[in-house]
Scaffold this motif. Structure first.
Motif, short mmCIF file in Angstrom:
data_model
loop_
_atom_site.label_atom_id
_atom_site.label_comp_id
_atom_site.label_asym_id
_atom_site.label_seq_id
_atom_site.Cartn_x
_atom_site.Cartn_y
_atom_site.Cartn_z
N GLY A 56 0.95 -0.94 -0.68
CA GLY A 56 0.02 -0.30 0.11
C GLY A 56 0.51 1.09 -0.39
N ALA A 57 1.73 1.52 0.65
CA ALA A 57 2.43 2.50 0.83
C ALA A 57 3.60 2.70 -0.18
CB ALA A 57 3.78 2.13 1.93
N ILE A 58 3.73 1.45 -1.16
CA ILE A 58 4.79 1.36 -2.08
C ILE A 58 3.83 2.18 -3.71
CG2 ILE A 58 6.46 0.52 -4.06
CD1 ILE A 58 7.43 -0.09 -1.41
N ASN A 59 3.13 1.30 -3.68
CA ASN A 59 2.13 0.80 -4.84
C ASN A 59 0.71 0.88 -4.92
OD1 ASN A 59 4.48 -0.23 -6.13
ND2 ASN A 59 4.41 -2.29 -5.07
N HIS A 60 0.05 1.29 -3.40
CA HIS A 60 -0.84 1.90 -3.40
C HIS A 60 -1.90 0.69 -3.38
CE1 HIS A 60 -0.74 6.28 -2.77
NE2 HIS A 60 0.88 6.19 -3.27
N SER A 61 -1.38 -0.70 -3.61
CA SER A 61 -2.46 -1.88 -4.00
C SER A 61 -2.20 -2.62 -2.50
CB SER A 61 -1.41 -2.24 -4.62
OG SER A 61 -2.23 -4.13 -4.98
N TYR A 62 -3.60 -3.33 -2.33
CA TYR A 62 -3.19 -3.88 -1.23
C TYR A 62 -4.12 -5.81 -1.63
CZ TYR A 62 -3.48 0.69 1.05
OH TYR A 62 -3.12 2.15 1.12
N PRO A 63 -3.09 -5.95 -1.86
CA PRO A 63 -3.57 -7.38 -2.72
C PRO A 63 -3.92 -8.44 -1.66
CG PRO A 63 -0.97 -7.06 -2.84
CD PRO A 63 -1.13 -5.92 -2.04
N PHE A 64 -3.86 -8.57 -0.37
CA PHE A 64 -5.21 -9.54 -0.20
C PHE A 64 -5.81 -8.97 0.58
CE2 PHE A 64 -0.79 -11.28 0.65
CZ PHE A 64 -1.18 -12.82 0.57
N GLU A 65 -5.82 -7.88 1.04
CA GLU A 65 -7.61 -7.35 1.03
C GLU A 65 -8.28 -7.09 0.24
OE1 GLU A 65 -8.77 -2.27 2.36
OE2 GLU A 65 -6.94 -3.11 3.67
N SER A 66 -8.10 -6.04 -1.42
CA SER A 66 -8.97 -6.48 -2.38
C SER A 66 -9.37 -8.22 -2.97
CB SER A 66 -8.12 -5.78 -3.06
OG SER A 66 -7.11 -6.10 -3.13
N ASP A 67 -8.03 -8.93 -2.72
CA ASP A 67 -9.00 -10.32 -2.98
C ASP A 67 -9.48 -11.72 -1.68
OD1 ASP A 67 -9.29 -12.60 -4.14
OD2 ASP A 67 -7.31 -12.68 -5.43
N PRO A 68 -10.20 -11.65 -1.47
CA PRO A 68 -10.54 -12.36 0.07
C PRO A 68 -10.06 -13.75 -0.70
CG PRO A 68 -12.66 -11.96 -1.34
CD PRO A 68 -12.08 -10.38 -2.15
N LEU A 69 -10.08 -13.89 -1.36
CA LEU A 69 -9.41 -15.44 -1.55
C LEU A 69 -7.88 -16.47 -1.78
CD1 LEU A 69 -11.96 -16.57 -5.28
CD2 LEU A 69 -12.42 -17.11 -2.32
N LYS A 70 -7.45 -15.06 -1.69
CA LYS A 70 -5.78 -14.57 -2.08
C LYS A 70 -5.49 -15.49 -0.80
CE LYS A 70 -1.66 -11.75 -3.57
NZ LYS A 70 -2.12 -12.36 -5.19
N LYS A 71 -5.70 -15.35 0.37
CA LYS A 71 -5.16 -15.74 1.73
C LYS A 71 -5.26 -17.51 1.79
CE LYS A 71 -5.98 -16.17 6.87
NZ LYS A 71 -6.54 -15.85 7.57
N ALA A 72 -6.92 -18.22 1.37
CA ALA A 72 -6.97 -19.93 1.50
C ALA A 72 -6.41 -19.78 -0.13
CB ALA A 72 -9.01 -19.55 0.92
N VAL B 144 9.71 8.37 -8.44
CA VAL B 144 9.35 8.31 -9.79
C VAL B 144 8.12 7.79 -10.20
CG1 VAL B 144 9.81 9.08 -12.47
CG2 VAL B 144 11.99 9.20 -10.67
N LYS B 145 8.41 6.66 -9.47
CA LYS B 145 7.47 5.30 -9.58
C LYS B 145 5.72 5.69 -9.58
CE LYS B 145 6.32 0.41 -9.49
NZ LYS B 145 6.55 -1.08 -9.39
N THR B 146 5.98 6.45 -8.26
CA THR B 146 4.46 6.36 -7.15
C THR B 146 3.84 7.42 -7.67
OG1 THR B 146 5.82 5.35 -5.41
CG2 THR B 146 4.08 6.96 -4.83
N MET B 147 5.12 8.57 -8.36
CA MET B 147 4.97 10.68 -8.86
C MET B 147 3.55 9.51 -9.99
SD MET B 147 6.45 13.15 -9.70
CE MET B 147 7.36 12.27 -11.44
N VAL B 148 4.43 8.68 -11.43
CA VAL B 148 4.11 8.96 -12.03
C VAL B 148 2.52 7.70 -12.17
CG1 VAL B 148 3.80 8.21 -14.96
CG2 VAL B 148 5.99 9.48 -13.21
N GLU B 149 2.41 6.93 -11.55
CA GLU B 149 1.46 5.60 -11.29
C GLU B 149 0.30 6.21 -11.02
OE1 GLU B 149 3.11 2.39 -10.60
OE2 GLU B 149 4.26 1.86 -12.95
N HIS B 150 0.58 6.41 -9.75
CA HIS B 150 -0.94 7.04 -8.93
C HIS B 150 -1.32 8.39 -8.82
CE1 HIS B 150 -0.09 3.08 -7.77
NE2 HIS B 150 1.28 3.57 -7.56
#
Length: 206
Positions: free
Chosen positions: A36-52, A183-189
């Protein structure tokens, strides 16, 4: 030595689902926090099946190479990597932000490399990225190609123009010692048009 002030430093490999299940929520929290801090993404929170899904992978023999770095009773870093007999990759690679100033993730990679050598596994795949810390660890490189298909020629021209601007901005920021990740954070988000205007201004200043 600084980490030892907080408790015993211990590197552990996990082999079964039950053991992982007991601590996986802590690892997920650290992983999503960093993403979340680096890519503004929360893989497990946004996908309820990812943990299982990841827990189910632990049940398949010789597929997962799961390691955890403990400091006292706290998880400092962890890697859920896939294993193909010749290499282990950095997969779900997490580090605890409470220990961030001590770089537990880098210690974990170092200890993981030592452990793989003991197990006669010749390669730790750091995965694509170009991150400076990966370059410090890397002893070899592979070329990775990405195929992108554009619906019109105008889309291609626009993409190429954006890439040229971004490349110029990256070189400029590196010259003044600002991390490429900035640079990546500025451009992508940030809104794309605003990002391009910022990039253009940076290039003009250089």
């Amino acid at each position: 030595n600084r980490l030892k002030r907080y408790g015993e430093v211990r590197f552990e490999q996990i082999f079964d689902r039950t053991r992982l299940e007991a601590i996986f929520d802590q690892i997920i929290t650290c992983y999503d926090f960093r993403q979340g801090a680096i890519n503004h993404s929360y893989p497990f929170e946004s996908d309820p099946l990812k943990k299982a899904f990841h827990l189910a992978l632990m049940e398949i023999p010789n597929l997962v190479h799961m390691t955890v770095l403990h400091v006292g009773t706290t998880i400092a870093a962890a890697n859920f990597g896939l294993y193909n007999l010749r290499e282990v990759n950095l997969g779900v690679f997490a580090q605890n932000p409470l220990f961030a100033k001590h770089s537990p993730g880098k210690f974990h990679v170092f200890m993981l490399g030592q452990e793989l050598a003991k197990q006669n596994i010749p390669t730790l795949d750091l995965t694509p990225g170009g991150d400076p810390w990966k370059e410090r660890f890397a002893t070899d490189h592979d070329d990775v190609a990405i195929l992108t298909v554009y619906p019109t020629r105008a889309k291609v021209w626009r993409h190429n123009a954006q890439q040229q601007l971004l490349s110029s901005a990256k070189r400029t920021l590196e010259h003044i010692h600002i991390a490429p990740q900035t640079v990546k954070t500025m451009v992508e988000h940030v809104h794309p048009q605003k990002s391009l205007r910022r990039v253009k201004k940076l290039c003009q200043r250089s």
